[in-house]
Design a protein around this motif. Structure first.
Motif, PDB file in Angstrom:
ATOM      1  N   MET A  92      23.506  -5.833  -2.945  1.00 39.49           N
ATOM      2  CA  MET A  92      23.576  -5.786  -4.410  1.00 39.49           C
ATOM      3  C   MET A  92      24.124  -7.450  -4.920  1.00 39.49           C
ATOM      4  O   MET A  92      23.838  -8.134  -5.637  1.00 39.49           O
ATOM      5  N   ASP A  93      25.132  -7.700  -4.059  1.00 35.63           N
ATOM      6  CA  ASP A  93      25.812  -9.049  -4.472  1.00 35.63           C
ATOM      7  C   ASP A  93      24.778 -10.152  -4.323  1.00 35.63           C
ATOM      8  O   ASP A  93      24.704 -11.035  -5.349  1.00 35.63           O
ATOM      9  N   VAL A  94      24.374 -10.317  -3.087  1.00 34.58           N
ATOM     10  CA  VAL A  94      23.365 -11.383  -2.815  1.00 34.58           C
ATOM     11  C   VAL A  94      22.237 -11.494  -3.917  1.00 34.58           C
ATOM     12  O   VAL A  94      21.923 -12.390  -4.350  1.00 34.58           O
ATOM     13  N   SER A  95      21.598 -10.263  -3.948  1.00 36.91           N
ATOM     14  CA  SER A  95      20.438 -10.081  -4.709  1.00 36.91           C
ATOM     15  C   SER A  95      20.914 -10.578  -6.220  1.00 36.91           C
ATOM     16  O   SER A  95      20.196 -11.470  -6.884  1.00 36.91           O
ATOM     17  N   ASN A  96      21.827  -9.907  -6.755  1.00 35.84           N
ATOM     18  CA  ASN A  96      22.062 -10.389  -8.144  1.00 35.84           C
ATOM     19  C   ASN A  96      22.319 -11.714  -8.487  1.00 35.84           C
ATOM     20  O   ASN A  96      21.877 -12.390  -9.230  1.00 35.84           O
ATOM     21  N   GLU A  97      23.082 -12.471  -7.527  1.00 40.07           N
ATOM     22  CA  GLU A  97      23.548 -13.844  -7.576  1.00 40.07           C
ATOM     23  C   GLU A  97      22.414 -14.715  -7.191  1.00 40.07           C
ATOM     24  O   GLU A  97      22.291 -15.992  -7.981  1.00 40.07           O
ATOM     25  N   ALA A  98      21.470 -14.302  -6.530  1.00 40.52           N
ATOM     26  CA  ALA A  98      20.503 -15.273  -6.030  1.00 40.52           C
ATOM     27  C   ALA A  98      19.112 -15.244  -7.034  1.00 40.52           C
ATOM     28  O   ALA A  98      18.289 -15.968  -7.053  1.00 40.52           O
ATOM     29  N   ARG A  99      19.185 -14.102  -7.681  1.00 38.57           N
ATOM     30  CA  ARG A  99      17.775 -13.627  -8.513  1.00 38.57           C
ATOM     31  C   ARG A  99      17.284 -15.112  -9.306  1.00 38.57           C
ATOM     32  O   ARG A  99      16.288 -15.424  -9.318  1.00 38.57           O
ATOM     33  N   PRO A 100      18.442 -15.502 -10.316  1.00 40.21           N
ATOM     34  CA  PRO A 100      17.743 -16.726 -11.263  1.00 40.21           C
ATOM     35  C   PRO A 100      17.175 -17.999 -10.374  1.00 40.21           C
ATOM     36  O   PRO A 100      16.512 -18.673 -10.588  1.00 40.21           O
ATOM     37  N   TYR A 101      18.168 -18.056  -9.351  1.00 41.44           N
ATOM     38  CA  TYR A 101      17.500 -19.410  -8.397  1.00 41.44           C
ATOM     39  C   TYR A 101      16.443 -19.053  -7.707  1.00 41.44           C
ATOM     40  O   TYR A 101      15.796 -20.164  -7.367  1.00 41.44           O
ATOM     41  N   ILE A 102      16.019 -17.804  -7.330  1.00 45.49           N
ATOM     42  CA  ILE A 102      14.777 -17.743  -6.649  1.00 45.49           C
ATOM     43  C   ILE A 102      13.804 -17.888  -7.660  1.00 45.49           C
ATOM     44  O   ILE A 102      12.769 -18.473  -7.276  1.00 45.49           O
ATOM     45  N   GLY A 209      -1.236 -17.005  10.908  1.00 44.40           N
ATOM     46  CA  GLY A 209      -1.689 -17.635   9.724  1.00 44.40           C
ATOM     47  C   GLY A 209      -0.791 -17.955   8.589  1.00 44.40           C
ATOM     48  O   GLY A 209      -0.914 -18.422   7.605  1.00 44.40           O
ATOM     49  N   MET A 210       0.468 -17.282   8.698  1.00 45.21           N
ATOM     50  CA  MET A 210       1.740 -17.646   8.024  1.00 45.21           C
ATOM     51  C   MET A 210       2.707 -18.404   8.489  1.00 45.21           C
ATOM     52  O   MET A 210       3.081 -18.068   9.687  1.00 45.21           O
ATOM     53  N   VAL A 211       3.448 -19.270   7.447  1.00 43.04           N
ATOM     54  CA  VAL A 211       4.334 -20.175   7.839  1.00 43.04           C
ATOM     55  C   VAL A 211       5.530 -19.491   6.775  1.00 43.04           C
ATOM     56  O   VAL A 211       5.511 -19.731   5.791  1.00 43.04           O
ATOM     57  N   CYS A 212       6.887 -19.646   7.482  1.00 39.81           N
ATOM     58  CA  CYS A 212       8.038 -19.559   6.697  1.00 39.81           C
ATOM     59  C   CYS A 212       8.923 -20.458   7.109  1.00 39.81           C
ATOM     60  O   CYS A 212       9.343 -20.780   8.402  1.00 39.81           O
ATOM     61  N   VAL A 213       9.849 -20.782   6.162  1.00 38.42           N
ATOM     62  CA  VAL A 213      11.055 -21.719   6.183  1.00 38.42           C
ATOM     63  C   VAL A 213      12.299 -21.056   5.483  1.00 38.42           C
ATOM     64  O   VAL A 213      12.041 -20.620   4.300  1.00 38.42           O
ATOM     65  N   ALA A 214      13.302 -21.096   6.250  1.00 37.71           N
ATOM     66  CA  ALA A 214      14.472 -20.372   5.725  1.00 37.71           C
ATOM     67  C   ALA A 214      15.666 -20.933   5.862  1.00 37.71           C
ATOM     68  O   ALA A 214      15.847 -21.613   6.852  1.00 37.71           O
ATOM     69  N   ALA A 215      16.740 -20.998   4.861  1.00 38.66           N
ATOM     70  CA  ALA A 215      18.015 -21.553   5.080  1.00 38.66           C
ATOM     71  C   ALA A 215      18.954 -20.624   4.749  1.00 38.66           C
ATOM     72  O   ALA A 215      18.912 -19.535   3.916  1.00 38.66           O
ATOM     73  N   PRO A 216      20.050 -20.579   5.333  1.00 34.21           N
ATOM     74  CA  PRO A 216      21.485 -19.582   5.414  1.00 34.21           C
ATOM     75  C   PRO A 216      22.256 -19.600   4.066  1.00 34.21           C
ATOM     76  O   PRO A 216      22.189 -20.643   3.347  1.00 34.21           O
ATOM     77  N   ILE A 217      22.563 -18.378   3.638  1.00 28.99           N
ATOM     78  CA  ILE A 217      23.296 -18.215   2.648  1.00 28.99           C
ATOM     79  C   ILE A 217      24.876 -17.868   3.095  1.00 28.99           C
ATOM     80  O   ILE A 217      24.837 -16.884   3.921  1.00 28.99           O
ATOM     81  N   ARG A 218      25.783 -18.480   2.529  1.00 31.50           N
ATOM     82  CA  ARG A 218      27.113 -18.197   3.193  1.00 31.50           C
ATOM     83  C   ARG A 218      27.930 -17.203   2.061  1.00 31.50           C
ATOM     84  O   ARG A 218      27.774 -17.706   0.866  1.00 31.50           O
ATOM     85  N   ASP A 219      28.843 -16.614   2.504  1.00 30.66           N
ATOM     86  CA  ASP A 219      29.603 -15.712   1.396  1.00 30.66           C
ATOM     87  C   ASP A 219      30.962 -16.617   1.431  1.00 30.66           C
ATOM     88  O   ASP A 219      31.084 -17.937   1.651  1.00 30.66           O
ATOM     89  N   ASP A 220      32.018 -15.971   0.645  1.00 29.08           N
ATOM     90  CA  ASP A 220      33.153 -16.789   0.366  1.00 29.08           C
ATOM     91  C   ASP A 220      33.978 -17.037   1.313  1.00 29.08           C
ATOM     92  O   ASP A 220      34.881 -18.117   1.322  1.00 29.08           O
TER      93      ASP A 220
END
Length: 268
Positions: A92-102, A209-220
């Motif tokens: 809930m915390d991550v989804s709510n905070e990340a949504r506008p940036y996504i 056939g699929m490529v993905c790139v991901a970066a870590p998200i850190r908490d407080d």
């Protein structure tokens, strides 16, 4: 014979659902005022036989959802429920905070953007915003994949204690595609590269056939709690394209981390 088998199967379905419902009612019987309850009291409240309650309680104990006091034989809620609650809170915390940036990230690159958290040897997708291209990658909310062969999983796992990495390796690096890393030594080196460049690059390791790139998200506290990933077909996400999107991806992950309270204090 087929009709009989089907009939028997249908007849058993309500019983299975009833057992699940009874298990849920059993868990809901506990409260702040009553943290320990015995079998007899549980049977009376649920209105079912003590033998049935005992079987339910034994199953829930084996899954960590209940614990039994060795001294008085009574039951209490188990730490397994706490772990599930932490997952829900984190989602809930991550989804709510990340949504506008996504949304902003998708607008810049027009590829599918995923948000994932780790649960043991798997990742679980907790948010997904698809590309507008006809050919695109999608991951349903709640869908799970192995942590070792996904960019989001590698982006999270690379910053976990070595014990966590060893557990994943010990469980087996099973090939999902010809590109899946199945060597423990190569996997450790791949996680080292993730730490160096600040993101994970998955080149058809999970899906052909699929490529993905991901970066870590850190908490407080500075711990990596989730990962944000960009995914698309290899025909669009070439090495050159991946190089171009990495700065946008890492910048987005940093923005979400700051929203979660991260101020540059890395743990571990």
């Amino acid at each position: 014979m087929a009709k009989r088998a089907t009939a028997k199967s249908e007849a058993r379905k309500p019983e299975r659902l009833s057992s699940v419902a009874s298990a849920i009612r059993l868990l809901n019987a506990f409260s702040e005022d009553e943290v320990d309850i015995g079998i007899s009291d549980l049977a009376r409240r649920l209105g079912i036989a003590k033998s049935s309650v005992h079987r339910l309680a034994t199953t829930l104990v084996s899954e960590g959802l209940l614990e039994q006091d060795r001294n008085n034989g009574k039951y209490r809620l188990g730490v397994g429920l706490f772990r599930l609650g932490v997952l829900v809170r984190r989602r809930m915390d991550v989804s709510n905070e990340a949504r506008p940036y996504i949304f902003d990230l998708r607008a810049k690159i027009n590829e599918s953007v995923h948000l994932a958290i780790r649960d043991g040897a798997e990742i679980m997708y907790v948010y997904n915003l698809e590309s507008t291209h006809a050919i695109r990658m999608r991951s349903d909310l709640g869908a799970r994949k192995p942590v070792y062969c996904t960019a989001e999983g590698q982006a999270i796992l690379a910053f976990q204690p070595q014990e966590a990495i060893d557990e994943v390796i010990a469980a087996g690096l099973k090939p999902r595609t010809p590109n899946t890393i199945t060597s423990a030594e190569k996997f450790q080196k791949a996680l080292g590269l993730v730490r160096q460049r600040g993101c994970a690059i998955e080149d058809e390791e999970s899906e052909i056939g699929m490529v993905c790139v991901a970066a870590p998200i850190r908490d407080d506290l500075g711990a990596v709690a989730a990962a944000i990933g960009i995914a698309g077909p290899v025909t669009r996400l070439s090495k050159k394209a991946v190089t171009a999107v990495i700065p946008h991806l890492i910048a987005t992950a940093d923005l979400v981390s700051s929203r979660l309270g991260f101020r540059g204090r890395v743990v571990g």
